[in-house]
Scaffold this motif. Structure first.
Motif, PDB file in Angstrom:
ATOM      1  N   LEU A 125     -10.136-108.541  32.221  1.00  0.00           N
ATOM      2  CA  LEU A 125     -10.985-108.355  33.236  1.00  0.00           C
ATOM      3  C   LEU A 125     -11.824-107.257  32.939  1.00  0.00           C
ATOM      4  N   GLY A 126     -11.480-106.146  32.262  1.00  0.00           N
ATOM      5  CA  GLY A 126     -12.401-105.140  32.042  1.00  0.00           C
ATOM      6  C   GLY A 126     -12.111-103.770  32.958  1.00  0.00           C
ATOM      7  N   PHE A 127     -10.918-103.805  33.667  1.00  0.00           N
ATOM      8  CA  PHE A 127     -10.644-102.668  34.113  1.00  0.00           C
ATOM      9  C   PHE A 127     -10.234-101.392  33.333  1.00  0.00           C
ATOM     10  N   LYS A 128     -10.481-100.257  33.952  1.00  0.00           N
ATOM     11  CA  LYS A 128     -10.081 -99.029  33.298  1.00  0.00           C
ATOM     12  C   LYS A 128      -9.201 -98.210  33.690  1.00  0.00           C
ATOM     13  N   VAL A 129      -8.189 -97.713  32.933  1.00  0.00           N
ATOM     14  CA  VAL A 129      -7.070 -96.948  33.321  1.00  0.00           C
ATOM     15  C   VAL A 129      -7.364 -95.585  33.783  1.00  0.00           C
ATOM     16  N   SER A 130      -7.235 -95.157  35.048  1.00  0.00           N
ATOM     17  CA  SER A 130      -7.652 -93.662  35.386  1.00  0.00           C
ATOM     18  C   SER A 130      -6.278 -92.880  35.259  1.00  0.00           C
ATOM     19  N   ASP A 131      -5.059 -93.302  35.581  1.00  0.00           N
ATOM     20  CA  ASP A 131      -4.198 -92.450  35.091  1.00  0.00           C
ATOM     21  C   ASP A 131      -3.092 -93.285  35.039  1.00  0.00           C
ATOM     22  N   TYR A 132      -1.663 -92.545  34.626  1.00  0.00           N
ATOM     23  CA  TYR A 132      -0.403 -93.455  34.280  1.00  0.00           C
ATOM     24  C   TYR A 132       0.512 -92.509  34.965  1.00  0.00           C
ATOM     25  N   MET A 133       1.439 -93.328  35.516  1.00  0.00           N
ATOM     26  CA  MET A 133       2.744 -92.718  36.050  1.00  0.00           C
ATOM     27  C   MET A 133       4.025 -93.030  34.762  1.00  0.00           C
ATOM     28  N   GLY A 134       4.018 -91.966  34.151  1.00  0.00           N
ATOM     29  CA  GLY A 134       4.796 -92.107  32.842  1.00  0.00           C
ATOM     30  C   GLY A 134       4.298 -93.578  32.365  1.00  0.00           C
ATOM     31  N   ASP A 135       5.770 -94.072  32.030  1.00  0.00           N
ATOM     32  CA  ASP A 135       5.255 -95.518  31.543  1.00  0.00           C
ATOM     33  C   ASP A 135       5.665 -96.522  32.580  1.00  0.00           C
ATOM     34  N   ARG A 136       5.675 -96.049  33.892  1.00  0.00           N
ATOM     35  CA  ARG A 136       6.187 -97.218  34.714  1.00  0.00           C
ATOM     36  C   ARG A 136       4.922 -97.896  35.698  1.00  0.00           C
ATOM     37  N   ALA A 137       3.840 -97.302  35.617  1.00  0.00           N
ATOM     38  CA  ALA A 137       2.860 -97.614  36.541  1.00  0.00           C
ATOM     39  C   ALA A 137       1.208 -97.469  35.782  1.00  0.00           C
ATOM     40  N   ALA A 138       0.516 -97.988  36.141  1.00  0.00           N
ATOM     41  CA  ALA A 138      -0.728 -97.601  35.878  1.00  0.00           C
ATOM     42  C   ALA A 138      -1.943 -97.910  36.845  1.00  0.00           C
ATOM     43  N   PHE A 139      -2.779 -96.817  37.125  1.00  0.00           N
ATOM     44  CA  PHE A 139      -3.876 -96.778  38.371  1.00  0.00           C
ATOM     45  C   PHE A 139      -5.182 -97.597  37.339  1.00  0.00           C
ATOM     46  N   MET A 140      -5.586 -98.451  37.884  1.00  0.00           N
ATOM     47  CA  MET A 140      -6.650 -99.099  37.181  1.00  0.00           C
ATOM     48  C   MET A 140      -8.070 -99.137  37.999  1.00  0.00           C
ATOM     49  N   ARG A 141      -9.241 -98.980  37.672  1.00  0.00           N
ATOM     50  CA  ARG A 141     -10.421 -99.060  38.499  1.00  0.00           C
ATOM     51  C   ARG A 141     -11.298-100.156  38.017  1.00  0.00           C
ATOM     52  N   CYS A 142     -11.970-100.737  38.782  1.00  0.00           N
ATOM     53  CA  CYS A 142     -13.130-101.488  38.372  1.00  0.00           C
ATOM     54  C   CYS A 142     -14.483-101.350  39.314  1.00  0.00           C
ATOM     55  N   SER A 143     -14.443 -99.860  39.636  1.00  0.00           N
ATOM     56  CA  SER A 143     -15.578 -99.540  40.520  1.00  0.00           C
ATOM     57  C   SER A 143     -15.444 -97.868  40.092  1.00  0.00           C
ATOM     58  N   VAL A 144     -16.226 -97.244  41.039  1.00  0.00           N
ATOM     59  CA  VAL A 144     -15.994 -95.550  41.041  1.00  0.00           C
ATOM     60  C   VAL A 144     -14.822 -94.952  41.564  1.00  0.00           C
ATOM     61  N   ASP A 145     -14.188 -96.032  42.295  1.00  0.00           N
ATOM     62  CA  ASP A 145     -12.984 -95.561  43.036  1.00  0.00           C
ATOM     63  C   ASP A 145     -11.811 -95.150  42.069  1.00  0.00           C
ATOM     64  N   HIS A 146     -10.839 -94.026  41.949  1.00  0.00           N
ATOM     65  CA  HIS A 146     -10.067 -93.805  41.010  1.00  0.00           C
ATOM     66  C   HIS A 146      -9.048 -94.971  40.751  1.00  0.00           C
ATOM     67  N   HIS A 147      -8.880 -95.731  41.846  1.00  0.00           N
ATOM     68  CA  HIS A 147      -8.121 -96.939  41.589  1.00  0.00           C
ATOM     69  C   HIS A 147      -8.363 -98.134  42.616  1.00  0.00           C
ATOM     70  N   ASN A 148      -8.477 -99.366  41.869  1.00  0.00           N
ATOM     71  CA  ASN A 148      -8.652-100.643  42.790  1.00  0.00           C
ATOM     72  C   ASN A 148      -7.379-101.480  42.743  1.00  0.00           C
ATOM     73  N   VAL A 149      -6.732-101.325  41.462  1.00  0.00           N
ATOM     74  CA  VAL A 149      -5.375-102.010  41.403  1.00  0.00           C
ATOM     75  C   VAL A 149      -4.419-101.032  40.843  1.00  0.00           C
ATOM     76  N   LEU A 150      -3.252-100.940  41.183  1.00  0.00           N
ATOM     77  CA  LEU A 150      -2.242-100.265  40.553  1.00  0.00           C
ATOM     78  C   LEU A 150      -1.047-101.381  40.439  1.00  0.00           C
ATOM     79  N   VAL A 151      -0.537-101.173  39.199  1.00  0.00           N
ATOM     80  CA  VAL A 151       0.697-102.141  38.749  1.00  0.00           C
ATOM     81  C   VAL A 151       1.750-101.322  38.506  1.00  0.00           C
ATOM     82  N   MET A 152       2.837-101.378  39.032  1.00  0.00           N
ATOM     83  CA  MET A 152       4.181-100.517  38.657  1.00  0.00           C
ATOM     84  C   MET A 152       5.079-101.676  38.366  1.00  0.00           C
ATOM     85  N   ALA A 153       6.184-101.087  37.408  1.00  0.00           N
ATOM     86  CA  ALA A 153       6.980-101.885  36.700  1.00  0.00           C
ATOM     87  C   ALA A 153       8.193-102.122  38.004  1.00  0.00           C
TER      88      ALA A 153
END
Ligand SMILES: [Fe+2]
Length: 307
Positions: A166-194
């Motif tokens: 989709l073209g989201f960008k990763v803003s930050d990671y929580m170790g290797d357990r989660a990724a904060f991803m954005r598709c706007s200027v907001d720090h995150h729009n989707v967060l996926v966690m293991a």
């Protein structure tokens, strides 16, 4: 020419009427048939029936049909099925099975832009007399849908879908357990966690300022202490003030304000955050049920019997 935010979430729940009543109390505007509007973002929530709670569909807003075409070709390059229709496409996030729609929508325009809330500080007075929040009597009404958070049994596959597809960008990671991803200027729009099971962790709704985060939560908790999950606090990743509440189906809903904005990608470096420090900067400690919702075992059993 890009994605510019979340357009809508459709949440499936077994107890539709109760859940509709909850989101009405939460300050979203009921529009009939389980659809709710925010003040700035239009129809952004739909409650539908499902045997167990789930994110039934995530809709992401894009600028124009070229975005749809390029996302479709990237998804196909990942061997993911996609159907394109006019100004939108439909695909399925492969790890959680969440139906995802990307559709052309106008960018959200806040007009008029509200004046910043004045706060006094050392050596500066931005307001005189009594604080303005004291005179706020209208119910708290979220301005927009900010983000959705999913637990996934295959974090890598989910990240590939959102970033490479989709073209989201990763803003930050929580170790290797989660990724904060954005598709706007907001720090995150989707967060996926293991997680041990695929599930919807929370949706998050922007309000004016920290006072509205607290005032909204207090109103929700009045006579409903069972709705409390975690707050008031301030996150580290994204820096937003937060208060988490629980709907009658078990999904968390968050009021937030003052999230980090990322204007130019070159000026932001993703961090890899670790432990509780990555989760929050200050506030009460998160209850165990925040990271491991009480119904996870039941959801796992349901997932097994269904599959
Ligand atoms: Fe959140």
């Amino acid at each position: 020419m890009a994605l510019h935010g979340l357009a809508k979430v459709r949440i499936g729940v077994p107890n539709v009427a109760e859940t509709i009543a909850y989101y009405t109390d939460f300050g979203l505007r009921p529009r009939g048939d389980g659809v709710f509007a925010t003040r700035d973002g239009g129809d952004q929530l739909e409650i539908v029936h499902a045997p167990t709670r789930r994110l039934a569909e995530l809709t992401i807003a894009a600028d124009d049909p070229d975005d749809i075409a390029s996302i479709a070709s990237r998804l196909r390059a990942l061997d993911l099925p996609v159907s394109v229709e006019h100004d939108s496409l439909r695909a399925t996030e492969p790890s959680t099975g969440t139906p995802v729609c990307v559709t052309v929508r106008p960018r959200l325009i806040v007009d008029p832009v509200p004046s910043p809330t004045p706060y006094n500080g050392p050596g500066r007075v931005e307001r005189w007399g009594r604080a303005p929040f004291l005179t706020r009597t209208d119910p708290v009404t979220p301005r927009k849908l900010g983000h959705a958070v999913l637990g996934s049994t295959d974090l890598a596959a989910a990240m590939r879908f959102f970033t490479e597809g989709l073209g989201f960008k990763v803003s930050d990671y929580m170790g290797d357990r989660a990724a904060f991803m954005r598709c706007s200027v907001d720090h995150h729009n989707v967060l996926v966690m293991a997680a041990p099971v695929n599930f919807l962790h929370h949706t998050s709704w922007q309000v004016e300022d920290v006072d509205e985060v607290g005032r909204g939560a207090q109103t929700m908790l009045d006579g409903h202490p069972e709705r409390h999950i975690w707050g008031l606090g301030r996150h580290f990743a994204g820096a937003n003030f937060f208060y988490y509440l629980k709907d009658p189906a078990g999904n968390f809903s968050e009021y937030y304000s003052d999230m980090d904005a990322i204007g130019e990608d070159e000026l932001w470096s993703p961090d890899v955050l670790h432990g509780m420090a990555g989760l929050y900067s200050w506030g009460p400690p998160p209850p165990p049920s925040f990271l491991q919702p009480d119904d996870l075992a039941a959801l796992m059993t349901g997932a097994h019997s269904a599959g």
